[in-house]
Design a protein around this motif. Structure first.
Motif, PDB file in Angstrom:
ATOM      1  N   MET A  62      26.235  -1.049 -41.921  1.00 62.49           N
ATOM      2  CA  MET A  62      25.863   0.179 -42.645  1.00 62.49           C
ATOM      3  C   MET A  62      24.566   0.729 -42.056  1.00 62.49           C
ATOM      4  SD  MET A  62      25.196   0.672 -46.718  1.00 62.49           S
ATOM      5  CE  MET A  62      24.693   2.245 -47.382  1.00 62.49           C
ATOM      6  N   THR A  63      24.500   2.048 -41.817  1.00 65.16           N
ATOM      7  CA  THR A  63      23.325   2.652 -41.209  1.00 65.16           C
ATOM      8  C   THR A  63      22.199   2.741 -42.222  1.00 65.16           C
ATOM      9  OG1 THR A  63      24.733   3.965 -39.784  1.00 65.16           O
ATOM     10  CG2 THR A  63      22.463   4.687 -40.019  1.00 65.16           C
ATOM     11  N   GLU A  64      20.997   2.337 -41.824  1.00 66.90           N
ATOM     12  CA  GLU A  64      19.848   2.420 -42.700  1.00 66.90           C
ATOM     13  C   GLU A  64      19.476   3.889 -42.890  1.00 66.90           C
ATOM     14  OE1 GLU A  64      18.235   0.088 -44.304  1.00 66.90           O
ATOM     15  OE2 GLU A  64      19.538  -1.482 -43.546  1.00 66.90           O
TER      16      GLU A  64
ATOM     17  N   ASP B 138      17.470   5.636 -40.296  1.00 61.32           N
ATOM     18  CA  ASP B 138      18.111   5.985 -39.032  1.00 61.32           C
ATOM     19  C   ASP B 138      18.740   7.372 -39.082  1.00 61.32           C
ATOM     20  OD1 ASP B 138      19.275   2.598 -38.553  1.00 61.32           O
ATOM     21  OD2 ASP B 138      17.406   3.561 -37.942  1.00 61.32           O
ATOM     22  N   ALA B 139      18.724   8.024 -40.243  1.00 59.26           N
ATOM     23  CA  ALA B 139      19.360   9.340 -40.395  1.00 59.26           C
ATOM     24  C   ALA B 139      18.367  10.306 -41.022  1.00 59.26           C
ATOM     25  CB  ALA B 139      20.614   9.224 -41.250  1.00 59.26           C
ATOM     26  N   ILE B 140      17.269  10.543 -40.333  1.00 58.50           N
ATOM     27  CA  ILE B 140      16.215  11.410 -40.858  1.00 58.50           C
ATOM     28  C   ILE B 140      16.586  12.866 -40.636  1.00 58.50           C
ATOM     29  CG2 ILE B 140      13.789  12.048 -40.703  1.00 58.50           C
ATOM     30  CD1 ILE B 140      13.232   9.206 -39.703  1.00 58.50           C
ATOM     31  N   THR B 141      16.696  13.607 -41.723  1.00 56.19           N
ATOM     32  CA  THR B 141      16.987  15.041 -41.626  1.00 56.19           C
ATOM     33  C   THR B 141      15.682  15.821 -41.770  1.00 56.19           C
ATOM     34  OG1 THR B 141      17.492  15.087 -44.002  1.00 56.19           O
ATOM     35  CG2 THR B 141      19.342  14.816 -42.467  1.00 56.19           C
TER      36      THR B 141
ATOM     37  N   LEU C 107      16.410  12.821 -34.079  1.00 56.69           N
ATOM     38  CA  LEU C 107      16.377  13.264 -35.471  1.00 56.69           C
ATOM     39  C   LEU C 107      17.404  14.378 -35.685  1.00 56.69           C
ATOM     40  CD1 LEU C 107      12.543  13.321 -36.214  1.00 56.69           C
ATOM     41  CD2 LEU C 107      14.160  11.420 -36.313  1.00 56.69           C
ATOM     42  N   THR C 108      17.739  14.629 -36.928  1.00 59.29           N
ATOM     43  CA  THR C 108      18.726  15.652 -37.259  1.00 59.29           C
ATOM     44  C   THR C 108      18.019  16.846 -37.884  1.00 59.29           C
ATOM     45  OG1 THR C 108      20.420  13.968 -37.654  1.00 59.29           O
ATOM     46  CG2 THR C 108      20.821  16.162 -38.554  1.00 59.29           C
TER      47      THR C 108
END
Length: 221
Positions: free
Chosen positions: A1-3, A6-9, A32-33
């Motif tokens: 599962m992605t932390e 790791d998905a900074i918007t 980054l997103t």
């Protein structure tokens, strides 16, 4: 599962289109997103509410509108959003005004791309981030206010064991939902503890709450 880290918007708010798009491109190239950009305070509040970025990278001078106004507007709708100011101004009054409005940190535009990336990541984790020299200014202002009548000085407010536990997790950057899952509490109960703690400490928002906890070493426990 992605932390979650790791998905900074991110949303970039700046009234100069070349600078705005350049920063957005640099952050995207570094993993980054970037979910949105905006050029003024009104658009920033509206678009932030629609896209719900984890971090807003905010200039203070937005032409005819104000970055401070945008900070207040965004946090009024999205209190768990983290805001990092990226400004050409290092004026003490600008820094303190942004922090009092709820900004988590303040970086000068002279920062390099790697420094900016690290600052955004730290902000996403819930930590205050400041250009060297500005952190001391902010802490000094908080200490000055703490010594004034009605400030947070004098006898320390008494927090319950549960309020302290919630405060420690807020300082680590966890959302109310994550705290509830960890402590087996409802989201509403966590928010109630946060609001009670804010009232006891005479603070106004989560950014100030995080700084309070970090200054007292609660984030290290």
């Amino acid at each position: 599962m992605t932390e979650e880290s790791d998905a900074i918007t991110v949303m970039v708010v700046d009234d100069h289109p070349i600078w705005r798009e350049g920063v957005a491109r640099d952050l995207t190239e570094r993993g980054l997103t970037v979910v949105a950009t905006a050029a003024d305070a009104e658009a920033a509040v509206r678009i932030a509410f629609a896209t719900r970025p984890r971090v807003v990278l905010m200039d203070l001078n937005l032409g005819a509108s104000s970055g401070v106004r945008a900070i207040e507007g965004i946090l009024g709708k999205l209190p768990e959003t983290r805001i990092l100011v990226l400004s050409a101004s290092g004026e003490h009054s600008d820094v303190l005004e942004a922090v009092k409005a709820g900004a988590n940190g303040y970086l000068l535009k002279s920062a390099g791309a790697d420094e900016l990336l690290a600052a955004v990541r730290r902000t996403a984790e819930g930590f205050p981030v400041f250009t060297p020299g500005l952190a001391g200014l902010v802490l000094g202002e908080y200490r000055r206010l703490a010594g004034e009548p009605g400030g947070t000085g004098g006898e320390a407010p008494v927090l319950t064991e549960r309020e302290t536990e919630v405060l420690r997790l807020v300082a680590k950057g966890l959302t109310a939902r994550q705290i509830g899952e960890r402590l087996v509490l409802s989201h509403r109960t966590v928010e109630s503890h946060v609001q009670n703690t804010l009232r006891k400490l005479q603070l106004h928002n989560r950014a100030q709450l995080v700084r309070y906890a970090i200054e007292r070493g609660l984030a290290d426990g």
